[in-house]
Design a protein around this motif. Structure first.
Motif, PDB file in Angstrom:
ATOM      1  N   ALA A 116       0.830  -1.202   0.000  1.00 21.72           N
ATOM      2  CA  ALA A 116       0.000   0.000   0.000  1.00 21.72           C
ATOM      3  C   ALA A 116       0.864   1.251   0.000  1.00 21.72           C
ATOM      4  O   ALA A 116       2.020   1.227   0.431  1.00 21.72           O
ATOM      5  CB  ALA A 116      -0.908  -0.009   1.233  1.00 21.72           C
ATOM      6  N   GLY A 117       0.273   2.324  -0.469  1.00 19.07           N
ATOM      7  CA  GLY A 117       0.951   3.619  -0.445  1.00 19.07           C
ATOM      8  C   GLY A 117       0.608   4.330   0.852  1.00 19.07           C
ATOM      9  O   GLY A 117      -0.562   4.421   1.222  1.00 19.07           O
ATOM     10  N   GLY A 118       1.609   4.843   1.542  1.00 17.09           N
ATOM     11  CA  GLY A 118       1.358   5.523   2.810  1.00 17.09           C
ATOM     12  C   GLY A 118       0.874   6.944   2.598  1.00 17.09           C
ATOM     13  O   GLY A 118       1.427   7.678   1.775  1.00 17.09           O
ATOM     14  N   TYR A 120      -2.344   4.525  -9.700  1.00 17.37           N
ATOM     15  CA  TYR A 120      -1.946   5.021  -8.393  1.00 17.37           C
ATOM     16  C   TYR A 120      -2.619   6.381  -8.243  1.00 17.37           C
ATOM     17  O   TYR A 120      -3.282   6.870  -9.163  1.00 17.37           O
ATOM     18  CB  TYR A 120      -0.419   5.134  -8.292  1.00 17.37           C
ATOM     19  N   GLU A 121      -2.443   7.035  -7.089  1.00 21.71           N
ATOM     20  CA  GLU A 121      -3.199   8.252  -6.826  1.00 21.71           C
ATOM     21  C   GLU A 121      -2.488   9.510  -7.323  1.00 21.71           C
ATOM     22  O   GLU A 121      -1.258   9.569  -7.353  1.00 21.71           O
ATOM     23  CB  GLU A 121      -3.446   8.396  -5.310  1.00 21.71           C
ATOM     24  N   THR A 122      -3.298  10.510  -7.655  1.00 27.95           N
ATOM     25  CA  THR A 122      -2.727  11.832  -7.895  1.00 27.95           C
ATOM     26  C   THR A 122      -2.376  12.406  -6.515  1.00 27.95           C
ATOM     27  O   THR A 122      -2.925  11.964  -5.494  1.00 27.95           O
ATOM     28  CB  THR A 122      -3.749  12.775  -8.562  1.00 27.95           C
ATOM     29  N   GLU A 145      -5.449  13.293  -4.685  1.00 28.35           N
ATOM     30  CA  GLU A 145      -6.194  12.141  -4.156  1.00 28.35           C
ATOM     31  C   GLU A 145      -5.560  11.616  -2.868  1.00 28.35           C
ATOM     32  O   GLU A 145      -6.255  11.315  -1.900  1.00 28.35           O
ATOM     33  CB  GLU A 145      -6.271  11.035  -5.223  1.00 28.35           C
ATOM     34  N   TYR A 146      -4.220  11.527  -2.874  1.00 29.61           N
ATOM     35  CA  TYR A 146      -3.534  11.084  -1.645  1.00 29.61           C
ATOM     36  C   TYR A 146      -3.907  12.005  -0.478  1.00 29.61           C
ATOM     37  O   TYR A 146      -4.213  11.554   0.617  1.00 29.61           O
ATOM     38  CB  TYR A 146      -2.014  11.119  -1.827  1.00 29.61           C
ATOM     39  N   ARG A 147      -3.874  13.321  -0.746  1.00 27.91           N
ATOM     40  CA  ARG A 147      -4.178  14.287   0.324  1.00 27.91           C
ATOM     41  C   ARG A 147      -5.615  14.137   0.799  1.00 27.91           C
ATOM     42  O   ARG A 147      -5.900  14.188   1.987  1.00 27.91           O
ATOM     43  CB  ARG A 147      -3.922  15.720  -0.169  1.00 27.91           C
ATOM     44  N   THR A 201       4.875   0.682   0.623  1.00 25.77           N
ATOM     45  CA  THR A 201       5.875   0.577  -0.443  1.00 25.77           C
ATOM     46  C   THR A 201       6.178   1.916  -1.110  1.00 25.77           C
ATOM     47  O   THR A 201       7.118   2.020  -1.895  1.00 25.77           O
ATOM     48  CB  THR A 201       5.405  -0.409  -1.528  1.00 25.77           C
ATOM     49  N   ASP A 202       5.377   2.913  -0.846  1.00 26.38           N
ATOM     50  CA  ASP A 202       5.597   4.239  -1.424  1.00 26.38           C
ATOM     51  C   ASP A 202       4.807   5.238  -0.595  1.00 26.38           C
ATOM     52  O   ASP A 202       3.990   4.853   0.240  1.00 26.38           O
ATOM     53  CB  ASP A 202       5.158   4.280  -2.893  1.00 26.38           C
ATOM     54  N   LEU A 203       5.055   6.524  -0.822  1.00 25.37           N
ATOM     55  CA  LEU A 203       4.394   7.551  -0.020  1.00 25.37           C
ATOM     56  C   LEU A 203       3.762   8.591  -0.931  1.00 25.37           C
ATOM     57  O   LEU A 203       4.356   8.978  -1.937  1.00 25.37           O
ATOM     58  CB  LEU A 203       5.411   8.247   0.900  1.00 25.37           C
TER      59      LEU A 203
HETATM   60  N1  HPA Z   1      -1.734   3.342  -4.216  1.00 22.24           N
HETATM   61  C1  HPA Z   1      -2.528   2.328  -4.509  1.00 22.24           C
HETATM   62  N2  HPA Z   1      -2.135   1.078  -4.453  1.00 22.24           N
HETATM   63  C2  HPA Z   1      -0.868   0.826  -4.113  1.00 22.24           C
HETATM   64  C3  HPA Z   1       0.005   1.846  -3.796  1.00 22.24           C
HETATM   65  C4  HPA Z   1      -0.444   3.180  -3.863  1.00 22.24           C
HETATM   66  O1  HPA Z   1       0.280   4.140  -3.617  1.00 22.24           O
HETATM   67  N3  HPA Z   1       1.196   1.288  -3.479  1.00 22.24           N
HETATM   68  C5  HPA Z   1       1.025  -0.062  -3.602  1.00 22.24           C
HETATM   69  N4  HPA Z   1      -0.225  -0.334  -3.971  1.00 22.24           N
END
Ligand code: HPA
Length: 269
Positions: free
Chosen positions: A112-114, A189-191, A194-196, A231-233
């Motif tokens: 998941a993205g943090g 993945y998110e813009t 969207e993350y915010r 796995t990413d932020l």
């Molecule tokens: N967003 C959605 N799904 C994901 C991400 C993310 O940043 N990283 C790994 N799976």
């Protein structure tokens, strides 16, 4: 639908070498755990009646029956994602079958993205709750009589199992975060916006899986424990680019720690 679930369960029942009470969905980050399982029987999904047919190249995965740390377990190596084109009913079909086979506890994992500013790449997050931001609920449609029409979701992730995991993590000196997992339909993945937004909604991590399976498990009275690998932020002003390769690499590095927690959890339930 229910007839098909029963049919598949009966087919598996005839072949099952043991009677596990716990099942594990080996998502991104738990490949190593699959190797630690002492396999008794592996069945490719393509050979299981009514199991979703793979929409992607290569094989969709297999169902494993075996032992882990001496405990009987059933494991799904590979899951069905909504973004691949499966319906919610297909994505959650294996969980319905698990219930029929007597599974009482489900462990799930994902990458998941943090979105929580305190998180770092490579953190392990125990999922305390989720937000279903997928376009559909897997219980949409006629109610399957394993649970009520309007199921309670007040403790979608068992507090008792979270407490056990915390104890195990502490005993093994493994640092864990806790947080809310939000599921999107993907595959983007998110813009940054969207993350915010998701962070403001209360999400700590974002991914594209898990929530459908967890909803159905709850509908069946199966207790759930879940973990994410961060796995990413996202959400910063200049977010680094997210690629599938980076996600895989970050997951690879902390796999053994998550595998250890899951193995010890299995012995503890
Ligand atoms: N967003 C959605 N799904 C994901 C991400 C993310 O940043 N990283 C790994 N799976």
């Amino acid at each position: 639908m229910y007839k098909k679930i029963k049919e598949t369960a009966e087919w598996l029942q005839k072949r099952m070498p043991n009677a596990p009470k716990t099942a594990i969905v080996l998502g991104t980050g738990l490949g190593q755990l699959a190797e630690r399982i002492e396999r008794i029987l592996s069945i490719p999904y393509s050979e299981i009646p009514n199991f979703p047919v793979s929409t992607v190249e290569g094989h969709a995965g297999e169902l494993i029956f075996g032992r882990l740390g001496g405990v009987e377990v059933m494991a799904m190596e590979g899951r069905f994602h909504y973004y691949e084109g499966y319906s919610m009913q297909q994505v959650t079909f294996p969980v319905r079958v698990m219930y029929e086979l007597g599974i009482k506890t489900l462990f799930v994992s994902n990458a998941a993205g943090g979105t929580n500013p305190d998180f770092k790449i490579g953190d392990l997050m125990i999922i305390t709750d989720h937000i279903n931001y997928m376009p559909e609920n897997p219980l949409h449609g006629p109610n399957i009589p394993t649970g009520p029409r309007f199921p309670d979701m007040g403790e979608a992730y068992s507090k008792e199992l979270i407490a056990k995991a915390d104890k195990i993590a502490e005993e093994h000196g493994i640092k864990v975060q806790h947080g809310v997992y939000l599921a999107t339909q993907g595959p983007t993945y998110e813009t940054p916006s969207e993350y915010r937004m998701f962070a403001k909604w209360g999400a700590d991590a974002v991914g594209m899986s898990t929530v459908p399976e967890v909803i159905v498990a709850n509908h069946c009275g199966i207790k759930v424990f879940g973990m994410s690998i961060i796995t990413d932020l996202g959400g910063m002003d200049n977010p680094p680019k997210v690629t599938h390769e980076e996600v895989q690499k970050a997951a690879q590095a902390v796999q053994p720690l998550m595998a250890t927690i899951m193995e010890e959890m299995l012995k503890a339930v």
